[in-house]
Scaffold this motif. Structure first.
Motif, short mmCIF file in Angstrom:
data_model
loop_
_atom_site.label_atom_id
_atom_site.label_comp_id
_atom_site.label_asym_id
_atom_site.label_seq_id
_atom_site.Cartn_x
_atom_site.Cartn_y
_atom_site.Cartn_z
N ASP A 61 0.88 -1.26 0.11
CA ASP A 61 0.04 -0.03 0.08
C ASP A 61 1.06 1.20 0.10
O ASP A 61 1.77 1.35 0.99
CB ASP A 61 -0.79 -0.18 1.12
N VAL A 62 0.60 2.03 -1.11
CA VAL A 62 1.64 3.25 -1.08
C VAL A 62 0.51 4.55 -0.92
O VAL A 62 1.11 5.66 -1.31
CB VAL A 62 2.25 3.27 -2.46
N ARG A 63 -0.35 4.55 -0.35
CA ARG A 63 -1.31 5.61 -0.23
C ARG A 63 -0.57 6.76 0.53
O ARG A 63 -0.64 7.96 0.38
CB ARG A 63 -2.69 5.04 0.27
N GLU A 64 0.14 6.21 1.84
CA GLU A 64 0.75 7.18 2.70
C GLU A 64 1.87 7.83 1.90
O GLU A 64 1.95 9.35 2.08
CB GLU A 64 1.36 6.66 3.69
N GLU A 65 2.69 7.19 1.14
CA GLU A 65 3.77 7.82 0.53
C GLU A 65 3.06 8.99 -0.82
O GLU A 65 3.56 10.01 -0.81
CB GLU A 65 4.56 6.67 -0.26
N LEU A 66 2.09 8.70 -1.33
CA LEU A 66 1.46 9.57 -2.38
C LEU A 66 0.83 10.69 -1.74
O LEU A 66 1.02 11.77 -2.19
CB LEU A 66 0.46 8.70 -3.08
N ASP A 67 0.23 10.27 -0.37
CA ASP A 67 -0.15 11.60 0.37
C ASP A 67 0.82 12.45 0.58
O ASP A 67 0.73 13.80 0.69
CB ASP A 67 -0.96 10.97 1.43
N ARG A 68 1.88 12.15 1.17
CA ARG A 68 3.08 12.62 1.61
C ARG A 68 3.77 13.54 0.38
O ARG A 68 4.20 14.63 0.49
CB ARG A 68 4.08 11.91 2.38
N LEU A 69 4.04 13.03 -0.44
CA LEU A 69 4.21 13.53 -1.80
C LEU A 69 3.46 14.80 -2.13
O LEU A 69 3.91 15.81 -2.79
CB LEU A 69 4.47 12.52 -2.98
N ALA A 70 1.99 14.46 -2.36
CA ALA A 70 1.22 15.53 -2.56
C ALA A 70 1.32 16.86 -1.77
O ALA A 70 1.24 17.89 -1.84
CB ALA A 70 -0.12 15.04 -2.56
N ALA A 71 1.60 16.44 -0.43
CA ALA A 71 1.81 17.55 0.73
C ALA A 71 3.09 18.12 0.47
O ALA A 71 3.05 19.17 0.65
CB ALA A 71 1.59 16.70 2.18
N HIS A 72 4.05 17.38 0.00
CA HIS A 72 5.43 17.97 -0.31
C HIS A 72 5.26 19.13 -1.36
O HIS A 72 5.85 20.13 -1.55
CB HIS A 72 6.36 17.08 -0.66
N VAL A 73 4.43 18.97 -2.43
CA VAL A 73 4.09 19.64 -3.65
C VAL A 73 3.55 21.00 -3.11
O VAL A 73 3.85 22.03 -3.57
CB VAL A 73 3.18 18.87 -4.75
N ALA A 74 2.61 20.73 -2.13
CA ALA A 74 1.96 21.88 -1.55
C ALA A 74 2.97 22.90 -0.86
O ALA A 74 2.68 23.96 -0.91
CB ALA A 74 0.67 21.62 -0.66
N SER A 75 3.65 22.23 -0.21
CA SER A 75 4.70 22.83 0.67
C SER A 75 5.60 23.74 -0.24
O SER A 75 6.38 24.76 0.39
CB SER A 75 5.66 21.98 1.50
N ALA A 76 5.86 23.10 -1.27
CA ALA A 76 6.87 23.80 -2.35
C ALA A 76 6.46 24.94 -2.69
O ALA A 76 6.90 26.29 -2.83
CB ALA A 76 7.38 22.89 -3.42
N HIS A 77 5.14 24.87 -3.21
CA HIS A 77 4.32 26.15 -3.49
C HIS A 77 4.51 27.18 -2.34
O HIS A 77 4.60 28.48 -2.82
CB HIS A 77 3.10 25.85 -4.05
N THR A 78 4.27 26.77 -1.23
CA THR A 78 3.99 27.74 -0.10
C THR A 78 5.57 28.36 0.19
O THR A 78 5.60 29.72 0.22
CB THR A 78 3.60 26.87 1.26
N LEU A 79 6.51 27.69 0.27
CA LEU A 79 7.93 28.07 0.21
C LEU A 79 8.21 29.15 -1.01
O LEU A 79 8.90 30.10 -0.50
CB LEU A 79 8.92 27.17 0.22
N LEU A 80 7.88 28.77 -2.16
CA LEU A 80 8.21 29.82 -3.22
C LEU A 80 7.57 31.28 -2.85
O LEU A 80 7.90 31.94 -3.56
CB LEU A 80 7.87 29.06 -4.48
N GLN A 81 6.52 31.36 -2.28
CA GLN A 81 6.03 32.63 -2.02
C GLN A 81 6.40 33.19 -0.55
O GLN A 81 6.10 34.28 -0.14
CB GLN A 81 4.48 32.27 -1.66
N GLN A 82 7.42 32.63 -0.19
CA GLN A 82 7.97 33.05 1.41
C GLN A 82 9.68 32.96 1.00
O GLN A 82 10.37 32.37 1.86
CB GLN A 82 7.39 32.13 2.41
N PRO A 83 10.15 33.80 0.08
CA PRO A 83 11.47 33.94 0.00
C PRO A 83 12.14 34.68 1.28
O PRO A 83 11.36 35.43 1.75
CB PRO A 83 11.93 34.73 -1.30
N PRO A 84 13.32 34.27 1.65
CA PRO A 84 14.57 33.27 0.74
C PRO A 84 13.91 31.90 1.05
O PRO A 84 13.64 31.42 2.53
CB PRO A 84 15.92 33.58 1.41
N ALA A 85 13.83 30.89 0.56
CA ALA A 85 13.21 29.53 0.67
C ALA A 85 14.44 28.54 0.25
O ALA A 85 13.91 27.35 0.41
CB ALA A 85 12.01 29.63 -0.19
#
Length: 293
Positions: A220-244
């Motif tokens: 079961d890889v649902r946890e890994e996929l959920d965390r990957l999706a969360a990391h994508v969201a975090s990356a978008h957030t960090l790019l709005q808060q330089p220096p990142a």
């Protein structure tokens, strides 16, 4: 979205005060932390402290090299002839001329070391402080130009980073679709294998169901996929808060950790292929993130 900054850039500023002229150059390249190296003219000891403080105000990461090239124009009229050294050179020249050498010219004699001397360069404290303050202002201007150069690099880097993040997000969606079919694939594979090995074993169907369920749980890889999706969201957030940059560096490690686990749990060739592609894109993103302040 706020613009991110890069870590590679160049800035220059020129200045003059009294009989002093100078140029300041500031360069920077990638670095995990902020490191400032300074080289300035002798006698202006306060400039290094000012340069490092000014760099810290404007920059957060990168290896910065700051140099001040300065010269003082005292004028030809202030030069003096060292008569003792000149007389010594004339004596040697006359001896050589008697042996057939070409007699020396006035220009040649004056160019010899030690013949012309500049007076002692003595400044009063007020004049030296004015020159140092003007040099410090040029350092600020060079660092401002460096910051503009790094911001320009960041504006070019941002769409590249965003594209890689978008590709990761698309791969996660593909992996979710493929992962939903893993349970059926595992059950069919296990059932076929068991039927081949022990077609007449009692309770075969129940055993197939239990073993397939156990294998599916491990895969079961649902946890890994959920965390990957969360990391994508975090990356978008960090790019709005330089220096990142430093936080993005850490996030790349988390991305790769989940991608590795996804590949190790994969029970289908298709999902493994997606996981490998995901790792390749994450590595490409990591290389770009190394340039983000």
């Amino acid at each position: 979205m706020s613009a991110i900054s890069g870590m590679t850039g160049f800035g220059r500023a020129d200045g003059a005060e009294g009989d002093w002229t100078w140029s300041v150059e500031a360069r920077s390249v990638n670095g995990r932390n902020l490191e400032v190296r300074f080289r300035g003219p002798p006698g202006f000891d306060g400039l290094e402290r000012h340069a490092k403080s000014a760099a810290q105000v404007r920059l957060s990461r990168g290896q910065v090299t700051l140099g001040v090239q300065a010269k003082r124009d005292l004028g030809v009229a202030s030069l003096k002839v060292n008569q003792d050294i000149l007389a010594h050179y004339l004596t040697l020249a006359n001896q050589l001329a008697e042996e057939g050498a070409t007699p020396p010219s006035a220009d040649g004699l004056l160019s010899l070391r030690g013949v012309l001397e500049a007076p002692e360069e003595v400044d009063d404290a007020e004049a030296r402080a004015a020159v140092e303050a003007a040099m410090a202002l040029s350092i600020d201007q060079a660092l401002d130009a460096l910051k503009i150069s790094r911001d320009r690099e960041g504006s070019q880097l941002l769409p590249v980073v965003m594209d890689f993040i978008g590709r990761i997000a698309a791969l996660v969606v593909r992996a979710e679709t493929e992962a939903s079919a893993q349970t059926d694939a595992i059950r069919e594979r296990f059932a076929r294998r068991m039927t081949e090995l022990a077609p007449d074993a009692p309770g075969l169907e129940d055993r197939i169901f239990l073993e397939a369920a156990s294998l599916a749980t491990k895969a079961d890889v649902r946890e890994e996929l959920d965390r990957l999706a969360a990391h994508v969201a975090s990356a978008h957030t960090l790019l709005q808060q330089p220096p990142a940059g430093r936080k993005l560096d850490f996030l790349m490690q988390e991305f790769m950790r989940e991608a590795n686990t996804l590949c190790s749990k994969s029970a289908t060739t298709a999902l493994t292929g997606i996981g490998l592609e995901l790792k390749a894109v994450i590595e490409q993103l990591r290389e770009q993130v190394q340039n983000v302040e």
